[in-house]
Design a protein around this motif. Structure first.
Motif, PDB file in Angstrom:
ATOM      1  N   LYS A  68       0.756  -1.719  -0.007  1.00  7.61           N
ATOM      2  CA  LYS A  68      -0.315  -0.303   0.318  1.00  7.61           C
ATOM      3  C   LYS A  68       0.833   0.957   0.271  1.00  7.61           C
ATOM      4  N   HIS A  69       0.034   2.669  -0.060  1.00  7.20           N
ATOM      5  CA  HIS A  69       0.984   3.717  -0.220  1.00  7.20           C
ATOM      6  C   HIS A  69       0.707   4.588   0.609  1.00  7.20           C
ATOM      7  N   VAL A  70       1.251   5.060   1.115  1.00  9.31           N
ATOM      8  CA  VAL A  70       1.051   6.388   2.870  1.00  9.31           C
ATOM      9  C   VAL A  70       0.842   7.716   2.551  1.00  9.31           C
ATOM     10  N   TYR A  71      -0.149   8.418   2.173  1.00  6.92           N
ATOM     11  CA  TYR A  71       0.518   9.185   1.539  1.00  6.92           C
ATOM     12  C   TYR A  71      -0.151  10.505   2.915  1.00  6.92           C
ATOM     13  N   TRP A  72       1.088  11.471   3.160  1.00  6.34           N
ATOM     14  CA  TRP A  72       1.212  11.981   4.659  1.00  6.34           C
ATOM     15  C   TRP A  72       0.886  13.678   4.130  1.00  6.34           C
ATOM     16  N   ASP A  73       0.483  14.046   4.988  1.00  6.37           N
ATOM     17  CA  ASP A  73      -0.369  15.241   4.754  1.00  6.37           C
ATOM     18  C   ASP A  73       1.099  16.476   5.428  1.00  6.37           C
ATOM     19  N   VAL A  74       1.150  17.498   4.058  1.00  8.83           N
ATOM     20  CA  VAL A  74       2.766  18.099   4.729  1.00  8.83           C
ATOM     21  C   VAL A  74       2.241  19.521   4.624  1.00  8.83           C
ATOM     22  N   ARG A  75       3.022  20.576   5.160  1.00  6.85           N
ATOM     23  CA  ARG A  75       2.819  22.433   4.222  1.00  6.85           C
ATOM     24  C   ARG A  75       4.280  22.919   3.270  1.00  6.85           C
ATOM     25  N   ALA A  76       3.691  23.374   2.713  1.00  2.33           N
ATOM     26  CA  ALA A  76       4.654  24.220   1.595  1.00  2.33           C
ATOM     27  C   ALA A  76       5.966  25.215   2.811  1.00  2.33           C
ATOM     28  N   MET A  77       6.499  25.107   3.015  1.00  5.51           N
ATOM     29  CA  MET A  77       7.547  25.975   4.643  1.00  5.51           C
ATOM     30  C   MET A  77       8.748  27.327   2.808  1.00  5.51           C
ATOM     31  N   GLN A  78       9.188  26.811   2.620  1.00  3.86           N
ATOM     32  CA  GLN A  78      10.326  27.186   1.724  1.00  3.86           C
ATOM     33  C   GLN A  78      10.402  27.057   0.846  1.00  3.86           C
ATOM     34  N   GLU A  87       7.093  20.919   5.630  1.00  2.00           N
ATOM     35  CA  GLU A  87       6.583  19.939   7.316  1.00  2.00           C
ATOM     36  C   GLU A  87       5.578  19.246   7.282  1.00  2.00           C
ATOM     37  N   MET A  88       6.238  18.001   7.687  1.00  2.00           N
ATOM     38  CA  MET A  88       4.938  17.534   7.973  1.00  2.00           C
ATOM     39  C   MET A  88       4.023  17.167   9.441  1.00  2.00           C
ATOM     40  N   LEU A  89       2.908  17.432   8.711  1.00  2.00           N
ATOM     41  CA  LEU A  89       1.466  17.797   9.685  1.00  2.00           C
ATOM     42  C   LEU A  89       1.364  16.948  11.393  1.00  2.00           C
ATOM     43  N   ASN A  90       1.861  15.687  10.900  1.00  3.30           N
ATOM     44  CA  ASN A  90       1.440  14.877  12.114  1.00  3.30           C
ATOM     45  C   ASN A  90       2.722  14.510  12.981  1.00  3.30           C
ATOM     46  N   SER A  91       4.052  15.045  12.377  1.00  6.45           N
ATOM     47  CA  SER A  91       5.209  14.993  13.711  1.00  6.45           C
ATOM     48  C   SER A  91       6.087  16.413  13.078  1.00  6.45           C
ATOM     49  N   GLY A  92       5.320  17.297  12.370  1.00  6.42           N
ATOM     50  CA  GLY A  92       6.951  18.155  12.678  1.00  6.42           C
ATOM     51  C   GLY A  92       8.341  17.998  11.947  1.00  6.42           C
ATOM     52  N   LEU A  93       8.204  16.923  11.546  1.00  8.84           N
ATOM     53  CA  LEU A  93       9.923  16.396  10.564  1.00  8.84           C
ATOM     54  C   LEU A  93      10.461  17.480   9.208  1.00  8.84           C
ATOM     55  N   PRO A  94      10.874  17.787   8.857  1.00  9.91           N
ATOM     56  CA  PRO A  94      11.443  18.527   7.928  1.00  9.91           C
ATOM     57  C   PRO A  94      11.656  18.086   7.153  1.00  9.91           C
ATOM     58  N   PRO A 145      19.771  14.957   6.441  1.00  8.81           N
ATOM     59  CA  PRO A 145      19.243  14.959   5.452  1.00  8.81           C
ATOM     60  C   PRO A 145      17.995  14.595   5.980  1.00  8.81           C
ATOM     61  N   LYS A 146      17.240  14.764   4.016  1.00  7.58           N
ATOM     62  CA  LYS A 146      15.790  14.516   4.984  1.00  7.58           C
ATOM     63  C   LYS A 146      15.631  13.561   3.756  1.00  7.58           C
ATOM     64  N   PRO A 147      14.218  13.188   4.779  1.00  5.68           N
ATOM     65  CA  PRO A 147      13.062  12.403   3.920  1.00  5.68           C
ATOM     66  C   PRO A 147      12.331  13.432   2.398  1.00  5.68           C
ATOM     67  N   ILE A 148      12.108  12.282   0.992  1.00  6.16           N
ATOM     68  CA  ILE A 148      12.059  12.976   0.291  1.00  6.16           C
ATOM     69  C   ILE A 148      10.624  12.778  -0.170  1.00  6.16           C
ATOM     70  N   PHE A 149       9.413  13.372  -0.450  1.00  6.90           N
ATOM     71  CA  PHE A 149       8.477  13.499  -0.893  1.00  6.90           C
ATOM     72  C   PHE A 149       7.828  13.812  -2.321  1.00  6.90           C
ATOM     73  N   SER A 150       6.798  13.321  -2.846  1.00  5.31           N
ATOM     74  CA  SER A 150       6.542  13.411  -3.700  1.00  5.31           C
ATOM     75  C   SER A 150       5.296  13.686  -3.981  1.00  5.31           C
ATOM     76  N   HIS A 151       4.844  15.148  -4.140  1.00  6.45           N
ATOM     77  CA  HIS A 151       2.778  15.116  -4.642  1.00  6.45           C
ATOM     78  C   HIS A 151       2.442  14.775  -5.617  1.00  6.45           C
ATOM     79  N   TRP A 152       3.231  14.663  -6.639  1.00  7.92           N
ATOM     80  CA  TRP A 152       3.616  14.767  -8.134  1.00  7.92           C
ATOM     81  C   TRP A 152       3.112  12.757  -8.014  1.00  7.92           C
TER      82      TRP A 152
END
Length: 290
Positions: A68-78, A87-94, A145-152
């Motif tokens: 399965k795929h898990v899609y996280w809630d993130v907020r665009a910062m810079q 920034e991940m909304l559930n944990s605050g991680l960058p 190093p930060k986790p890499i996300f993909s909105h696409w």
């Protein structure tokens, strides 16, 4: 002596330290707050930084095992020309979203989006202490190093789910080879107005000929990126948007292996071949149920 020991213990506790039964003195962690709630729901300044990283890695492992795929809630910062810091909304991680994974349009600073984590820095998670307070702005851990996300990927999933509801198994559709992957081909079966949904054409479903060692080489040669092809819809899942495609149904008993050498002939006779395939399949099912 007992009274003196009690006074020393109270004094140590007042200075932020406690004494355990083994006469070892340990620091009282100011962020170790007993909470009934999920640790990811408490305020950021009270969160355990290491727990957020381990929660992300564990979730990725479990989702991969379950397919399965898990899609996280993130907020665009810079944002810059290379991508966007989120920034991940559930944990605050960058996190980081490269430009090509933002989608057709750039993300808007301050807006919330759904994103798939495509890469997690495992070494970073392993080096994180079991209990660690939230780093300050100039802490060197904030530049690790930060986790890499993909909105696409989320946009593609939504487009595939919408397409799967209109595609019926057992039909023939036309598409274009978008990408050659290790397992086979990603075939684009919709236009840009539909979000460019794709289906999966596996190497094993390319031809009825058992040529597992050379099927990949033949496929890369005969179906480069941009090739217009016809595909048989094997299955369409409306829950996750997975559309399974095949072309081996276009080969009859007299033309086994022709998809690897003469695909144009198979595409011209696709409807007739699929009709014969359905007749044989229904007859076989009837024979099994006799």
């Amino acid at each position: 002596c007992a009274l003196a020991a009690a006074v020393l213990t109270v004094a140590a506790a007042g200075r932020g330290r406690v004494t355990c039964q083994a006469n070892r003195t340990i620091a009282r962690k100011w962020w170790s707050i007993k909470e009934e709630r999920d640790p990811l729901e408490i305020p950021k300044w009270q969160r355990d930084y290491g727990y957020g990283w381990k929660f992300l890695r564990q979730t990725l492992w479990e989702s991969k095992r379950e397919g399965k795929h898990v899609y996280w809630d993130v907020r665009a910062m810079q944002q810059n020309e290379d991508g966007t810091d989120v920034e991940m909304l559930n944990s605050g991680l960058p996190g980081w979203i490269p430009r090509k994974h933002e989608g057709p349009e750039r993300l808007v600073i301050g807006n919330d989006y759904k994103a798939l984590c495509t890469k997690c820095p495992t070494d970073r998670v392993r080096r994180e202490p079991k209990y660690s307070k939230w780093p300050k702005a100039l802490d060197k851990r904030m530049w690790a190093p930060k986790p890499i996300f993909s909105h696409w990927m989320h946009l593609q999933s939504q487009a595939a789910i919408a397409k799967a509801t209109s595609v019926k198994a057992g039909t023939i559709i036309e598409g274009t080879v978008r990408q050659q992957v290790r397992k086979g081909f990603l075939v684009e079966i919709g236009g840009e107005e539909e979000g460019s949904p794709c289906g999966m054409l596996s190497i094993e479903d390319l031809s009825r000929l058992d040529r597992s060692e050379n099927a990949g080489t033949y496929g890369l040669r005969m179906f480069p990126v941009g090739t217009k092809i016809k595909c048989y819809v094997v299955h369409s899942d409306t829950d996750n948007g997975r559309i399974t495609l095949s072309t081996k149904e276009f080969e009859d008993d007299d033309h086994v292996g022709w998809m690897l050498n003469f695909p144009e002939w198979c595409f011209r006779h696709a409807e007739e071949s699929v009709r014969r395939y359905h007749q044989k399949r229904d007859a076989y099912i009837e024979w099994l149920q006799r």
